[in-house]
Design an enzyme around this catalytic site. Sequence first.
Site, PDB file in Angstrom:
ATOM      1  N   HIS A   1      24.793   1.950  10.560  1.00 42.61           N
ATOM      2  CA  HIS A   1      25.551   2.583  10.336  1.00 42.61           C
ATOM      3  C   HIS A   1      26.870   2.079  11.739  1.00 42.61           C
ATOM      4  O   HIS A   1      25.932   1.775  12.650  1.00 42.61           O
ATOM      5  CB  HIS A   1      25.353   4.690  10.544  1.00 42.61           C
TER       6      HIS A   1
ATOM      7  N   LYS B   1       7.748  -8.651  19.047  1.00 40.51           N
ATOM      8  CA  LYS B   1       7.584 -10.285  19.883  1.00 40.51           C
ATOM      9  C   LYS B   1       6.902 -10.748  19.000  1.00 40.51           C
ATOM     10  O   LYS B   1       5.306  -9.964  19.692  1.00 40.51           O
ATOM     11  CB  LYS B   1       8.172  -9.624  21.728  1.00 40.51           C
TER      12      LYS B   1
ATOM     13  N   GLY C   1       0.054  -1.802   9.090  1.00 41.71           N
ATOM     14  CA  GLY C   1       0.617  -0.062   8.767  1.00 41.71           C
ATOM     15  C   GLY C   1       1.719   0.218   9.493  1.00 41.71           C
ATOM     16  O   GLY C   1       2.328   0.200  10.516  1.00 41.71           O
TER      17      GLY C   1
ATOM     18  N   ASN D   1       1.215  -1.251  -0.204  1.00 45.40           N
ATOM     19  CA  ASN D   1       0.203  -0.016  -0.326  1.00 45.40           C
ATOM     20  C   ASN D   1       0.656   1.334   0.271  1.00 45.40           C
ATOM     21  O   ASN D   1       2.156   1.136  -0.117  1.00 45.40           O
ATOM     22  CB  ASN D   1      -0.999  -0.507   1.509  1.00 45.40           C
TER      23      ASN D   1
ATOM     24  N   ARG E   1      14.533  -8.565  15.349  1.00 41.32           N
ATOM     25  CA  ARG E   1      15.104  -9.733  15.346  1.00 41.32           C
ATOM     26  C   ARG E   1      14.523 -10.798  14.200  1.00 41.32           C
ATOM     27  O   ARG E   1      12.925 -10.322  13.783  1.00 41.32           O
ATOM     28  CB  ARG E   1      15.595  -9.634  16.607  1.00 41.32           C
TER      29      ARG E   1
ATOM     30  N   ALA F   1       0.531  -3.782  13.527  1.00 42.07           N
ATOM     31  CA  ALA F   1       0.632  -2.510  13.164  1.00 42.07           C
ATOM     32  C   ALA F   1       1.396  -1.655  14.332  1.00 42.07           C
ATOM     33  O   ALA F   1       1.764  -1.607  15.667  1.00 42.07           O
ATOM     34  CB  ALA F   1      -0.362  -1.707  13.038  1.00 42.07           C
TER      35      ALA F   1
END
Length: 175
Positions: A104, A169, A131, A74, A155, A149
Site C-alpha cells: 500500500h 539475512k 514455519g 503445510n 529482500r 522459521a
Amino acid sequence: MIYDANYDPQLIAERLECKEKCREYNDLRPTDVEGRSKLLHDILGKIEGDIAIEQPFNCDYGYNISTGKNFFANFNLVILDEAPVTFGDNVFIAPNCAFYTAGHPLDPVERNKGLEYARPITVGHNVWIGGNVCVLPGVSIGDNCVIGAGSVVVRDIPANSVAVGNPCKVIKRLP
C-alpha cells in the site's frame, strides 16, 4: 503500478469467486484426496506436478499462483497473489507461512482511497521455508535455499543460502 483494489467491481468479483473456492477446498474432508486435487487445479493458475496443500489454505485470486513439481505446503498457507507468485520444483513450506505481493502507498491520502500496488514473488527449486515465514512483495528466493522459521523476507535471497531473521539475512552459504 498503483491500482484500485477496494472499489474495482471486477477485482472484487474475482476475489469473491476465489474465496468461495478456497472455502470449498477448506471444507473438504482431508481423506478426499481426489476432490482436493481437483479443486486445487481449479483454484491455481498452473500446477506442473504433484501438489499437496494442507487445509486451511487461502489466496486472493489463485490464477496468479504457479507451482512446480513436488510442491508441499503445510497448514495455514496464505498467498495474496495480486501479482504472480511462482514456486519452483521441490518446494516445501512449513505451517503458518504467508506470501504477500500486495503493498500500500505510504501516503495516507492515496492509501485511504483503497489504492495498492503489487510486485511478484519467485521461489526457486529445492527450497525449504520454515514455519511462520512471511515473504514480502517483490522478493525472489534462489534455488537450494533454506529460510529459517519466523523470518520476514524483505529482500532477495541468493541461491544456495541459509537465511533467517527479521529482516531475513543470509547466515550461511551452501555448497
